[in-house]
Design a protein around this motif. Structure first.
Motif, PDB file in Angstrom:
ATOM      1  N   GLY A 258       0.819  -1.215   0.000  1.00 22.54           N
ATOM      2  CA  GLY A 258       0.000   0.000   0.000  1.00 22.54           C
ATOM      3  C   GLY A 258       0.846   1.254   0.000  1.00 22.54           C
ATOM      4  N   ARG A 259       0.187   2.370   0.330  1.00 19.89           N
ATOM      5  CA  ARG A 259       0.791   3.666   0.032  1.00 19.89           C
ATOM      6  C   ARG A 259       2.064   3.961   0.805  1.00 19.89           C
ATOM      7  NH1 ARG A 259      -2.733   4.950   4.215  1.00 19.89           N
ATOM      8  NH2 ARG A 259      -1.982   6.754   5.381  1.00 19.89           N
ATOM      9  N   MET A 260       2.297   3.266   1.946  1.00 14.52           N
ATOM     10  CA  MET A 260       3.526   3.527   2.682  1.00 14.52           C
ATOM     11  C   MET A 260       4.557   2.415   2.476  1.00 14.52           C
ATOM     12  SD  MET A 260       1.517   5.491   5.505  1.00 14.52           S
ATOM     13  CE  MET A 260       2.060   4.869   7.037  1.00 14.52           C
ATOM     14  N   THR A 261       4.286   1.482   1.571  1.00 13.65           N
ATOM     15  CA  THR A 261       5.255   0.409   1.293  1.00 13.65           C
ATOM     16  C   THR A 261       6.410   0.989   0.476  1.00 13.65           C
ATOM     17  OG1 THR A 261       3.400  -1.113   1.162  1.00 13.65           O
ATOM     18  CG2 THR A 261       5.510  -1.916   0.336  1.00 13.65           C
ATOM     19  N   THR A 262       7.625   0.636   0.912  1.00  8.93           N
ATOM     20  CA  THR A 262       8.805   1.153   0.203  1.00  8.93           C
ATOM     21  C   THR A 262       9.604   0.000  -0.407  1.00  8.93           C
ATOM     22  OG1 THR A 262      10.167   0.919   2.182  1.00  8.93           O
ATOM     23  CG2 THR A 262       9.064   3.049   1.864  1.00  8.93           C
ATOM     24  N   GLU A 263      10.566   0.366  -1.247  1.00 10.83           N
ATOM     25  CA  GLU A 263      11.446  -0.640  -1.838  1.00 10.83           C
ATOM     26  C   GLU A 263      12.243  -1.351  -0.734  1.00 10.83           C
ATOM     27  OE1 GLU A 263      13.132   0.633  -5.417  1.00 10.83           O
ATOM     28  OE2 GLU A 263      13.724  -1.440  -5.878  1.00 10.83           O
ATOM     29  N   GLU A 264      12.575  -0.614   0.324  1.00 11.83           N
ATOM     30  CA  GLU A 264      13.322  -1.231   1.452  1.00 11.83           C
ATOM     31  C   GLU A 264      12.469  -2.334   2.098  1.00 11.83           C
ATOM     32  OE1 GLU A 264      13.329   2.665   1.740  1.00 11.83           O
ATOM     33  OE2 GLU A 264      14.569   1.998   0.074  1.00 11.83           O
ATOM     34  N   ASP A 265      11.172  -2.129   2.171  1.00 13.37           N
ATOM     35  CA  ASP A 265      10.308  -3.168   2.749  1.00 13.37           C
ATOM     36  C   ASP A 265      10.405  -4.455   1.909  1.00 13.37           C
ATOM     37  OD1 ASP A 265       9.342  -1.449   4.726  1.00 13.37           O
ATOM     38  OD2 ASP A 265       7.689  -0.745   3.469  1.00 13.37           O
ATOM     39  N   ILE A 266      10.409  -4.270   0.609  1.00  8.15           N
ATOM     40  CA  ILE A 266      10.471  -5.435  -0.291  1.00  8.15           C
ATOM     41  C   ILE A 266      11.842  -6.099  -0.164  1.00  8.15           C
ATOM     42  CG2 ILE A 266      10.321  -6.179  -2.733  1.00  8.15           C
ATOM     43  CD1 ILE A 266       7.655  -5.104  -1.404  1.00  8.15           C
ATOM     44  N   ASP A 267      12.901  -5.287  -0.163  1.00 12.35           N
ATOM     45  CA  ASP A 267      14.253  -5.844  -0.048  1.00 12.35           C
ATOM     46  C   ASP A 267      14.418  -6.596   1.271  1.00 12.35           C
ATOM     47  OD1 ASP A 267      14.912  -4.805  -2.481  1.00 12.35           O
ATOM     48  OD2 ASP A 267      15.851  -2.981  -1.689  1.00 12.35           O
ATOM     49  N   ALA A 268      13.911  -6.023   2.352  1.00 10.18           N
ATOM     50  CA  ALA A 268      14.045  -6.668   3.663  1.00 10.18           C
ATOM     51  C   ALA A 268      13.274  -7.996   3.676  1.00 10.18           C
ATOM     52  CB  ALA A 268      13.519  -5.739   4.753  1.00 10.18           C
ATOM     53  N   THR A 269      12.113  -8.013   3.058  1.00 11.74           N
ATOM     54  CA  THR A 269      11.311  -9.242   3.016  1.00 11.74           C
ATOM     55  C   THR A 269      12.051 -10.308   2.206  1.00 11.74           C
ATOM     56  OG1 THR A 269       9.334  -7.879   3.134  1.00 11.74           O
ATOM     57  CG2 THR A 269       9.030 -10.158   2.423  1.00 11.74           C
ATOM     58  N   LEU A 270      12.618  -9.881   1.077  1.00 18.39           N
ATOM     59  CA  LEU A 270      13.342 -10.845   0.237  1.00 18.39           C
ATOM     60  C   LEU A 270      14.614 -11.353   0.931  1.00 18.39           C
ATOM     61  CD1 LEU A 270      12.866  -9.204  -3.287  1.00 18.39           C
ATOM     62  CD2 LEU A 270      11.904 -11.382  -2.460  1.00 18.39           C
ATOM     63  N   ALA A 271      15.176 -10.532   1.795  1.00 19.19           N
ATOM     64  CA  ALA A 271      16.377 -10.963   2.513  1.00 19.19           C
ATOM     65  C   ALA A 271      16.041 -12.020   3.567  1.00 19.19           C
ATOM     66  CB  ALA A 271      17.053  -9.756   3.165  1.00 19.19           C
ATOM     67  N   GLU A 272      14.859 -11.925   4.161  1.00 20.95           N
ATOM     68  CA  GLU A 272      14.490 -12.834   5.257  1.00 20.95           C
ATOM     69  C   GLU A 272      13.794 -14.116   4.781  1.00 20.95           C
ATOM     70  OE1 GLU A 272      15.146 -12.451   8.429  1.00 20.95           O
ATOM     71  OE2 GLU A 272      15.694 -10.317   8.561  1.00 20.95           O
ATOM     72  N   LEU A 273      13.031 -13.997   3.703  1.00 23.47           N
ATOM     73  CA  LEU A 273      12.099 -15.070   3.358  1.00 23.47           C
ATOM     74  C   LEU A 273      12.739 -16.438   3.059  1.00 23.47           C
ATOM     75  CD1 LEU A 273       9.032 -15.200   3.337  1.00 23.47           C
ATOM     76  CD2 LEU A 273       9.079 -14.655   0.901  1.00 23.47           C
ATOM     77  N   PRO A 274      13.846 -16.508   2.300  1.00 25.92           N
ATOM     78  CA  PRO A 274      14.400 -17.845   1.997  1.00 25.92           C
ATOM     79  C   PRO A 274      14.723 -18.646   3.263  1.00 25.92           C
ATOM     80  CG  PRO A 274      15.394 -16.190   0.582  1.00 25.92           C
ATOM     81  CD  PRO A 274      14.572 -15.442   1.592  1.00 25.92           C
ATOM     82  N   GLU A 275      15.303 -17.988   4.262  1.00 22.80           N
ATOM     83  CA  GLU A 275      15.658 -18.676   5.505  1.00 22.80           C
ATOM     84  C   GLU A 275      14.379 -19.070   6.278  1.00 22.80           C
ATOM     85  OE1 GLU A 275      18.146 -20.039   6.645  1.00 22.80           O
ATOM     86  OE2 GLU A 275      17.743 -20.240   8.800  1.00 22.80           O
ATOM     87  N   ILE A 276      13.377 -18.205   6.241  1.00 23.13           N
ATOM     88  CA  ILE A 276      12.116 -18.512   6.924  1.00 23.13           C
ATOM     89  C   ILE A 276      11.462 -19.752   6.298  1.00 23.13           C
ATOM     90  CG2 ILE A 276       9.724 -17.655   7.179  1.00 23.13           C
ATOM     91  CD1 ILE A 276      10.968 -14.873   7.768  1.00 23.13           C
ATOM     92  N   ILE A 277      11.469 -19.807   4.993  1.00 22.98           N
ATOM     93  CA  ILE A 277      10.851 -20.968   4.327  1.00 22.98           C
ATOM     94  C   ILE A 277      11.684 -22.221   4.603  1.00 22.98           C
ATOM     95  CG2 ILE A 277      10.170 -21.949   2.070  1.00 22.98           C
ATOM     96  CD1 ILE A 277       8.464 -19.499   3.063  1.00 22.98           C
ATOM     97  N   ARG A 278      13.006 -22.071   4.591  1.00 25.39           N
ATOM     98  CA  ARG A 278      13.867 -23.230   4.889  1.00 25.39           C
ATOM     99  C   ARG A 278      13.559 -23.776   6.283  1.00 25.39           C
ATOM    100  NH1 ARG A 278      17.807 -24.972   7.420  1.00 25.39           N
ATOM    101  NH2 ARG A 278      18.183 -23.025   8.572  1.00 25.39           N
ATOM    102  N   ARG A 279      13.445 -22.858   7.244  1.00 26.53           N
ATOM    103  CA  ARG A 279      13.140 -23.303   8.620  1.00 26.53           C
ATOM    104  C   ARG A 279      11.754 -23.919   8.726  1.00 26.53           C
ATOM    105  NH1 ARG A 279      14.448 -18.498  12.541  1.00 26.53           N
ATOM    106  NH2 ARG A 279      13.443 -19.873  14.041  1.00 26.53           N
ATOM    107  N   ALA A 280      10.786 -23.301   8.050  1.00 25.89           N
ATOM    108  CA  ALA A 280       9.413 -23.828   8.119  1.00 25.89           C
ATOM    109  C   ALA A 280       9.326 -25.210   7.475  1.00 25.89           C
ATOM    110  CB  ALA A 280       8.461 -22.871   7.430  1.00 25.89           C
ATOM    111  N   ARG A 281      10.171 -25.432   6.465  1.00 26.70           N
ATOM    112  CA  ARG A 281      10.147 -26.730   5.782  1.00 26.70           C
ATOM    113  C   ARG A 281      10.908 -27.796   6.550  1.00 26.70           C
ATOM    114  NH1 ARG A 281      10.646 -24.563  -0.501  1.00 26.70           N
ATOM    115  NH2 ARG A 281       8.387 -24.528  -0.854  1.00 26.70           N
ATOM    116  N   SER A 282      11.761 -27.364   7.469  1.00 32.38           N
ATOM    117  CA  SER A 282      12.600 -28.369   8.143  1.00 32.38           C
ATOM    118  C   SER A 282      11.951 -28.916   9.404  1.00 32.38           C
ATOM    119  CB  SER A 282      13.979 -27.752   8.457  1.00 32.38           C
ATOM    120  OG  SER A 282      13.805 -26.753   9.429  1.00 32.38           O
ATOM    121  N   VAL A 283      10.770 -28.367   9.807  1.00 32.17           N
ATOM    122  CA  VAL A 283      10.153 -28.906  11.052  1.00 32.17           C
ATOM    123  C   VAL A 283       9.232 -30.100  10.745  1.00 32.17           C
ATOM    124  CG1 VAL A 283      10.290 -26.870  12.514  1.00 32.17           C
ATOM    125  CG2 VAL A 283       8.346 -27.109  10.935  1.00 32.17           C
TER     126      VAL A 283
END
Ligand code: PLP
Length: 378
Positions: free
Chosen positions: A353-378
């Motif tokens: 939405g209107r306050m979403t920035t490119e940094e928000d997207i970059d930060a999400t992309l930086a965290e997500l692969p590890e989050i999915i890896r952890r979620a898949r390993s349980v």
């Protein structure tokens, strides 16, 4: 500050809405005929005229409600009840879709279970779009369809739906809660009988919604009282919230084109980044879709864990699935798209939405692969 990617659920109030609310907060009863009543009435009239001008209808067709949920309920139950007086077979038939928000889904189900309605659902294809309108070729008490889906963002063929239904004289309700402020709306050109929207989805206050309702056929009221809002939604109107709603709608419509371009670029970046960095993902948002939405399934995970892991990383998104009695189940929307439980249970809806920035997207992309890896390993 958390990175907020759940704009489809609600969004922070716009400053113009806060200002309008504060400025009208002293308004008294707009139904009173003495001076302070007339003053409140004039603020309310301005809000109603602004909404009518922005949404392509007459001021008298604008009815303020407490929420999108209430607007959906009045429209669907009220049009169904209005059709009962016709006392024909068609007066019990409702045409809907399997991907509606619970405000519509549960209302239609209630009419089926307790008031003898027969329900026909328009089928949805694997992209989440309504795909066959032939159920509209038989007359019904009403047809109801969302303009865009709240989970995937899929934009539905609402103009085709109103046209097909009009040929049978079937009234049509459109749930435009996800669309108001994001796509141009012209109620008269659309040809719908009623339309629902909600202020908090476009930067107005929570607790106020809109029902646009033509003069005929008009929904019968669900509540009775002082006859406000054409008697369709009686009760003293919240003038300050109506004024804030109008201010938020005006600003979101003014920014719409520019915002859609900006959000499309951010959303596409998020999607490409996810596809590049994570194996075995299913993108559930397909064109035509709202620029704000990206719904993704990560097989081998479950939605609740994903939300918790994201939250711990300071990112707020939605599971894109319904939590029934504490059990995380796949959403009815993915089910209608033909996705099975194994693939769809671990899904996320990112909504920008209107306050979403490119940094928000970059930060999400930086965290997500590890989050999915952890979620898949349980
Ligand atoms: N319809 C749709 C498509 C929605 O997305 C929502 C809210 O999520 C609603 C109805 C209900 O709106 P409200 O929260 O104002 O009751």
């Amino acid at each position: 500050m958390p990175r907020y990617l759940d704009y489809a659920a609600t969004q922070p109030m716009r400053q113009c809405a806060i200002d309008a609310w504060v400025s009208a907060s002293g308004a008294l009863n707009p139904g009173a005929s003495y001076a302070s009543g007339r003053k409140a009435r004039s603020v309310l009239d301005d809000a109603r005229e602004t909404v009518a001008e922005l949404l392509g209808c007459e001021p008298i067709e604008v009815i303020f409600t407490s929420s999108g949920t209430e607007a959906d309920n009045i429209a669907i139950q009220g049009l169904f009840r209005a059709a009962q007086s016709a006392a024909e077979e068609r007066s019990k038939r409702i045409v809907s879709t399997p991907i509606e928000h619970p405000a519509v889904l549960e209302t239609v189900e209630k009419l089926r279970a307790e008031h003898g309605a027969s329900v026909d659902l328009l089928p949805v294809d694997s992209t989440g779009h309504v795909s066959d309108l032939s159920a509209l070729d038989t007359q019904a008490a009403l047809a109801t369809c969302m303009w865009a889906n709240n989970e995937t963002g899929a934009i539905q063929p609402v103009a085709d739906i109103t046209e097909r239904a009009a040929a049978q004289n079937t009234p049509v309700h459109i749930d435009a809660v996800q669309v108001a402020g994001k796509l141009p709306i012209n109620f008269h050109e659309l040809g719908a009988t009623t339309l629902a929207a909600s202020a908090h989805k476009f930067g107005g206050p929570r607790g106020i919604g809109l029902l646009l309702a033509r003069r005929t056929p008009a929904p019968l009221p669900l509540a009775f009282g002082g006859g406000q809002e054409r008697g369709i939604r009686p009760g003293t109107v919240d003038v300050a919230s109506a004024s804030a709603l109008a201010a938020a709608l005006r600003e979101s419509v003014a920014e719409m084109e520019q915002e859609n371009t900006r959000l499309t670029a951010l959303r596409d970046k998020l999607q490409a980044g996810i596809e590049d960095s994570i194996d075995n993902v299913i993108i559930n948002s397909a064109e035509p879709t709202l620029a704000s939405h990206l719904h993704v399934s990560f097989p081998g995970t479950d939605g609740d864990s994903l939300i918790m892991l994201l939250d711990a990383a300071g990112i707020e998104a939605s599971a894109g699935s319904a939590c029934h009695a504490g059990v995380n189940r796949m959403s009815h929307v993915l089910e209608a798209m033909g996705i099975d439980e194994e693939h769809g249970r671990g899904s996320l809806r990112f909504s920008l939405g209107r306050m979403t920035t490119e940094e928000d997207i970059d930060a999400t992309l930086a965290e997500l692969p590890e989050i999915i890896r952890r979620a898949r390993s349980v």
